[in-house]
Every structure is written in C-alpha cells, then in structure tokens.
Design a protein around this motif. Sequence first.
Motif, PDB file in Angstrom:
ATOM      1  N   LYS A 281     -63.418 -15.372 -80.786  1.00 33.86           N
ATOM      2  CA  LYS A 281     -64.089 -13.756 -80.420  1.00 33.86           C
ATOM      3  C   LYS A 281     -64.481 -13.063 -81.860  1.00 33.86           C
ATOM      4  O   LYS A 281     -65.734 -12.157 -81.003  1.00 33.86           O
ATOM      5  CB  LYS A 281     -62.894 -13.424 -79.994  1.00 33.86           C
ATOM      6  N   ALA A 282     -64.388 -13.450 -82.936  1.00 28.98           N
ATOM      7  CA  ALA A 282     -64.967 -12.654 -84.246  1.00 28.98           C
ATOM      8  C   ALA A 282     -66.382 -13.016 -83.487  1.00 28.98           C
ATOM      9  O   ALA A 282     -67.168 -12.398 -85.016  1.00 28.98           O
ATOM     10  CB  ALA A 282     -64.314 -13.308 -85.131  1.00 28.98           C
ATOM     11  N   THR A 283     -67.270 -14.361 -82.677  1.00 30.81           N
ATOM     12  CA  THR A 283     -68.883 -14.801 -83.730  1.00 30.81           C
ATOM     13  C   THR A 283     -69.501 -13.728 -81.913  1.00 30.81           C
ATOM     14  O   THR A 283     -70.646 -14.176 -81.963  1.00 30.81           O
ATOM     15  CB  THR A 283     -69.207 -16.077 -83.395  1.00 30.81           C
ATOM     16  N   MET A 284     -68.342 -13.151 -80.823  1.00 32.14           N
ATOM     17  CA  MET A 284     -69.642 -12.369 -79.766  1.00 32.14           C
ATOM     18  C   MET A 284     -70.094 -10.631 -80.272  1.00 32.14           C
ATOM     19  O   MET A 284     -68.920 -10.513 -80.986  1.00 32.14           O
ATOM     20  CB  MET A 284     -68.106 -12.606 -78.880  1.00 32.14           C
ATOM     21  N   GLY A 285     -70.519 -10.641 -79.737  1.00 33.10           N
ATOM     22  CA  GLY A 285     -70.839  -9.193 -79.762  1.00 33.10           C
ATOM     23  C   GLY A 285     -71.417  -9.063 -80.699  1.00 33.10           C
ATOM     24  O   GLY A 285     -71.008  -6.987 -81.046  1.00 33.10           O
ATOM     25  N   LEU A 286     -72.052  -9.313 -82.064  1.00 32.51           N
ATOM     26  CA  LEU A 286     -72.208  -8.486 -83.482  1.00 32.51           C
ATOM     27  C   LEU A 286     -73.780  -8.179 -82.775  1.00 32.51           C
ATOM     28  O   LEU A 286     -74.923  -8.391 -83.074  1.00 32.51           O
ATOM     29  CB  LEU A 286     -72.389 -10.018 -83.890  1.00 32.51           C
ATOM     30  N   TYR A 287     -73.948  -6.633 -82.688  1.00 30.96           N
ATOM     31  CA  TYR A 287     -75.248  -6.186 -82.555  1.00 30.96           C
ATOM     32  C   TYR A 287     -75.708  -6.148 -83.882  1.00 30.96           C
ATOM     33  O   TYR A 287     -77.344  -5.776 -83.578  1.00 30.96           O
ATOM     34  CB  TYR A 287     -75.242  -5.443 -81.689  1.00 30.96           C
ATOM     35  N   ASP A 288     -75.089  -6.219 -84.704  1.00 31.32           N
ATOM     36  CA  ASP A 288     -75.826  -5.879 -86.153  1.00 31.32           C
ATOM     37  C   ASP A 288     -76.346  -6.997 -85.879  1.00 31.32           C
ATOM     38  O   ASP A 288     -77.528  -6.659 -87.103  1.00 31.32           O
ATOM     39  CB  ASP A 288     -74.514  -5.379 -87.417  1.00 31.32           C
ATOM     40  N   GLN A 289     -76.374  -8.134 -85.970  1.00 30.02           N
ATOM     41  CA  GLN A 289     -76.701  -9.343 -85.508  1.00 30.02           C
ATOM     42  C   GLN A 289     -78.312  -9.481 -84.718  1.00 30.02           C
ATOM     43  O   GLN A 289     -79.133 -10.298 -84.804  1.00 30.02           O
ATOM     44  CB  GLN A 289     -75.993 -10.854 -86.195  1.00 30.02           C
ATOM     45  N   LEU A 290     -77.644  -9.155 -83.378  1.00 31.40           N
ATOM     46  CA  LEU A 290     -78.783  -9.854 -82.196  1.00 31.40           C
ATOM     47  C   LEU A 290     -80.047  -9.042 -82.166  1.00 31.40           C
ATOM     48  O   LEU A 290     -80.598  -8.706 -81.458  1.00 31.40           O
ATOM     49  CB  LEU A 290     -77.423  -9.729 -81.009  1.00 31.40           C
ATOM     50  N   GLY A 291     -79.810  -7.610 -82.705  1.00 31.56           N
ATOM     51  CA  GLY A 291     -80.830  -6.973 -82.579  1.00 31.56           C
ATOM     52  C   GLY A 291     -82.173  -7.513 -83.239  1.00 31.56           C
ATOM     53  O   GLY A 291     -83.223  -8.216 -82.427  1.00 31.56           O
ATOM     54  N   GLU A 292     -81.785  -8.188 -84.364  1.00 33.21           N
ATOM     55  CA  GLU A 292     -82.729  -8.727 -84.946  1.00 33.21           C
ATOM     56  C   GLU A 292     -83.005 -10.120 -84.590  1.00 33.21           C
ATOM     57  O   GLU A 292     -84.173 -10.213 -84.990  1.00 33.21           O
ATOM     58  CB  GLU A 292     -82.373  -8.914 -86.598  1.00 33.21           C
ATOM     59  N   LYS A 293     -82.498 -10.862 -84.400  1.00 35.92           N
ATOM     60  CA  LYS A 293     -82.594 -12.271 -83.041  1.00 35.92           C
ATOM     61  C   LYS A 293     -83.948 -11.994 -82.237  1.00 35.92           C
ATOM     62  O   LYS A 293     -84.616 -12.246 -81.991  1.00 35.92           O
ATOM     63  CB  LYS A 293     -81.528 -12.491 -83.572  1.00 35.92           C
ATOM     64  N   THR A 294     -83.106 -10.563 -81.334  1.00 35.42           N
ATOM     65  CA  THR A 294     -83.616 -10.845 -80.482  1.00 35.42           C
ATOM     66  C   THR A 294     -84.990 -10.076 -80.109  1.00 35.42           C
ATOM     67  O   THR A 294     -86.159 -10.652 -80.333  1.00 35.42           O
ATOM     68  CB  THR A 294     -83.459  -9.179 -79.053  1.00 35.42           C
ATOM     69  N   ALA A 295     -85.368  -9.091 -81.717  1.00 39.82           N
ATOM     70  CA  ALA A 295     -86.273  -9.031 -81.677  1.00 39.82           C
ATOM     71  C   ALA A 295     -87.692  -9.320 -81.790  1.00 39.82           C
ATOM     72  O   ALA A 295     -88.812  -9.209 -82.088  1.00 39.82           O
ATOM     73  CB  ALA A 295     -86.639  -7.811 -83.249  1.00 39.82           C
ATOM     74  N   GLU A 296     -86.936 -10.289 -82.798  1.00 42.03           N
ATOM     75  CA  GLU A 296     -88.116 -11.668 -83.165  1.00 42.03           C
ATOM     76  C   GLU A 296     -88.414 -12.534 -81.650  1.00 42.03           C
ATOM     77  O   GLU A 296     -89.764 -13.360 -81.793  1.00 42.03           O
ATOM     78  CB  GLU A 296     -87.241 -12.612 -83.979  1.00 42.03           C
ATOM     79  N   LYS A 297     -87.820 -12.860 -80.663  1.00 40.11           N
ATOM     80  CA  LYS A 297     -88.184 -13.184 -79.449  1.00 40.11           C
ATOM     81  C   LYS A 297     -88.963 -13.048 -78.645  1.00 40.11           C
ATOM     82  O   LYS A 297     -89.705 -12.827 -77.478  1.00 40.11           O
ATOM     83  CB  LYS A 297     -86.331 -13.481 -78.575  1.00 40.11           C
ATOM     84  N   ILE A 298     -88.627 -11.837 -78.600  1.00 34.09           N
ATOM     85  CA  ILE A 298     -90.163 -10.718 -77.968  1.00 34.09           C
ATOM     86  C   ILE A 298     -91.225 -10.635 -78.516  1.00 34.09           C
ATOM     87  O   ILE A 298     -91.864  -9.686 -80.041  1.00 34.09           O
ATOM     88  CB  ILE A 298     -89.401  -9.074 -77.549  1.00 34.09           C
ATOM     89  N   PRO A 299     -92.431 -10.543 -77.973  1.00 34.45           N
ATOM     90  CA  PRO A 299     -93.347 -11.152 -78.482  1.00 34.45           C
ATOM     91  C   PRO A 299     -94.273  -9.485 -79.193  1.00 34.45           C
ATOM     92  O   PRO A 299     -94.193  -9.847 -80.620  1.00 34.45           O
ATOM     93  CB  PRO A 299     -94.656 -11.922 -77.515  1.00 34.45           C
ATOM     94  N   ALA A 301     -92.102  -6.297 -79.908  1.00 38.14           N
ATOM     95  CA  ALA A 301     -91.163  -5.626 -80.359  1.00 38.14           C
ATOM     96  C   ALA A 301     -91.352  -4.729 -81.426  1.00 38.14           C
ATOM     97  O   ALA A 301     -91.376  -5.665 -82.871  1.00 38.14           O
ATOM     98  CB  ALA A 301     -90.159  -6.471 -80.197  1.00 38.14           C
ATOM     99  N   LYS A 302     -90.588  -3.479 -81.545  1.00 40.12           N
ATOM    100  CA  LYS A 302     -90.551  -2.975 -82.432  1.00 40.12           C
ATOM    101  C   LYS A 302     -88.232  -2.689 -82.480  1.00 40.12           C
ATOM    102  O   LYS A 302     -87.978  -2.384 -81.383  1.00 40.12           O
ATOM    103  CB  LYS A 302     -91.182  -1.858 -82.676  1.00 40.12           C
ATOM    104  N   LEU A 303     -87.644  -2.820 -83.848  1.00 36.02           N
ATOM    105  CA  LEU A 303     -86.644  -2.388 -83.436  1.00 36.02           C
ATOM    106  C   LEU A 303     -86.592  -1.565 -84.145  1.00 36.02           C
ATOM    107  O   LEU A 303     -86.639  -0.950 -85.727  1.00 36.02           O
ATOM    108  CB  LEU A 303     -85.652  -3.945 -84.099  1.00 36.02           C
ATOM    109  N   VAL A 304     -85.628  -0.654 -83.594  1.00 33.97           N
ATOM    110  CA  VAL A 304     -84.248   0.527 -84.660  1.00 33.97           C
ATOM    111  C   VAL A 304     -83.293   0.394 -84.717  1.00 33.97           C
ATOM    112  O   VAL A 304     -82.675   0.033 -83.261  1.00 33.97           O
ATOM    113  CB  VAL A 304     -85.266   2.001 -83.349  1.00 33.97           C
TER     114      VAL A 304
END
Length: 329
Positions: A281-299, A301-304
């Motif tokens: 459970k502690a590894t799921m839904g960590l948006y403070d990390q997921l935002g950065e990881k997703t921005a790197e995947k999208i060609p 992309a801008k992250l706010v």
Amino acid sequence: MKKYILFFLIIFTIVPINAQEEVKELGIRLSNYEYPYPVNFFKFNAQQETYEMAYMYVQPKNANGKTVMLLHGKNFNGAYWETTIDALTKEGFNVLVPDQLGFGKSSKPDYFQYTFQQLALNTKKLIDSLGIEKLDVLGHSMGGMLATRFTLMYPEITNNLVLVNPIGLEDWKLKIPYQSVNDWYQQELKKDYEAIKNYEKESYYAGEWNEDYAEWAKLLAGWTLNEKYPLIAWNSALTYDMILTQPVVYEFDQIEVPTLLIIGTRDRTALGKNLVSEEVKATMGLYDQLGEKTAEKIPNAKLVEIENVGHLPHIEAFDRFIAPLLNFL
C-alpha cells in the motif's frame, strides 16, 4: 432511572435524523440536483441500445473561437467544473462538459461493456454533433485516462492535452489481487456517506477535509439512499474493471500533442489499497513521484506540481490550478 432512559432515547432518535438531513436522496440521473449551467442531452446508439449523454456546452459572447472539453473523474460529474468553466469562458473559450455514460445525469445501462475506447467514441459523436472541429482536452482522475485514450484515438482534432491528477499513472493490476466485476459490485453495495468520506479523506486528500470536499461525497452518498442504487453500484463496478484492465500508462510515449500535467503532490489515490498489505500500500498512489515519471514519458510535456494539494486541485487550490492552465492554453 427513567431520566437516563429518556436521555438515551433522545440521543438515538436524533442521530439518524441528523444523518438524513446531511445526505439527501438523489435520483438515479440526478433529476433533483441542479447543475451550474443548462444541461442538454445527446442521443446515441451503442452496443444495440440507445442512450443519452448529458452535457453542458457554454459559449461566451466574447468567444475566441477555441473550445476546451472537461472530462470528469470516476466519483464525480460535470458539475464540479463550475469555477473552471467560469474562468475559461471569461477568457473567451467555449467549454464542453459531458457526463460520461453511467455518470451524472447520463443514462445508466443495465449492462454495458465499458472500455475507454467506447467512451471516447461516444464523446467524439457528441463533438461531431455540435460541429466542433478541434478542441483542447482536459481530464481529471479517471477523466485523465479517458482524455489520454481520446487523444491517442483522435490526435487530428486534439490541440492540447491537460491531465489533472489523472489516475492510471501506474499499473495497479500488477500489485493487487484480481477482483471480478461482482467483487467490485459487492464492495459498492456497502457504501454510505461515512465510508465514502473515509476513503476520500485517506486517498484523495491525505488527511485534509473540509466542506468543499463534503459536497461531492454527499452527492455520491445521495445515490446510496435511492432504491435503485444497485444499478449505480453495478455501473461503478464495471468502470472499476475498465480502469484496472485497460491501463494507458504504457502508451504515454505515443502522445503527439503538447501536454500539461497538473499534479497535486499530496494525492495518494490508488484503486485496491484495501486489498494489499501495508507494505505494498505504501508504494501506491505516490503522486509526488508519479508526476515526474509521467512527464518524462510524454514527448512534449510540461509538469506543474502543486505542493501540499490533494486529488482535486481545481477544488482545493483553484488559483494555483487555473493560472498554469490558462497560461498553457
């Protein structure tokens, strides 16, 4: 002794009354709930049936010729976009806000094979019926998964993509045990206001809670008081299955349009947390990390990132949400 008995009778009598005053029974298609703008209905055929998709289409007098479509999350409907609609129309944007099939004021099927492709197709039919040729697509939560699928299917009509705390930034089926549609259905049948509130408090807001959030929890809870609530629960179960079996996380690198990610970093939303150990459970839904990881995947992309904000930036921190959105559009 009689006084004590009377006291307890009063207490146990008052509590249910207050609970009923707190949550109002709502119609299956929210007939007794008013949206902030006029609602129209688009009839369409899908899977051998005719359905109605409710939508708001707000066109300001000083229209700039551009349209923004706002896609709601799983536990919401188009009404929660009110302040966003106000801000966008003030800047001259036409704003289209559909309620997806099974949600809000739209039809509730007895059975429907929910796929993000089907929902995207339904939405494309609505767009075509309104004569809209191109638009910007914004999706929140489950709407972010739908917005991603829509953009992948229809890049030729999508100018820009905006994802606001979207779910589906990780593949939950790799972490939680399989749940059948009937399993999700049984879980939904047990819901009431307190259960909804506790889930949202833990996942969406990570401990924060106020009346702005309570409004939307009460809206969901209002359905649980309706004798036809099992139909809502069934549709909800079907969409849980859609979310878990149709991840978009593996296709972010195929998005061709400019993309803005607005992420409230306090968010901890993840489906199936109640089915796993505390360690997982502690590894799921960590948006403070997921935002950065997703921005790197999208060609393109801008992250706010919006610090110390949960799952609903447009509700919890509107000024910090709308400024980067308007700047991007």
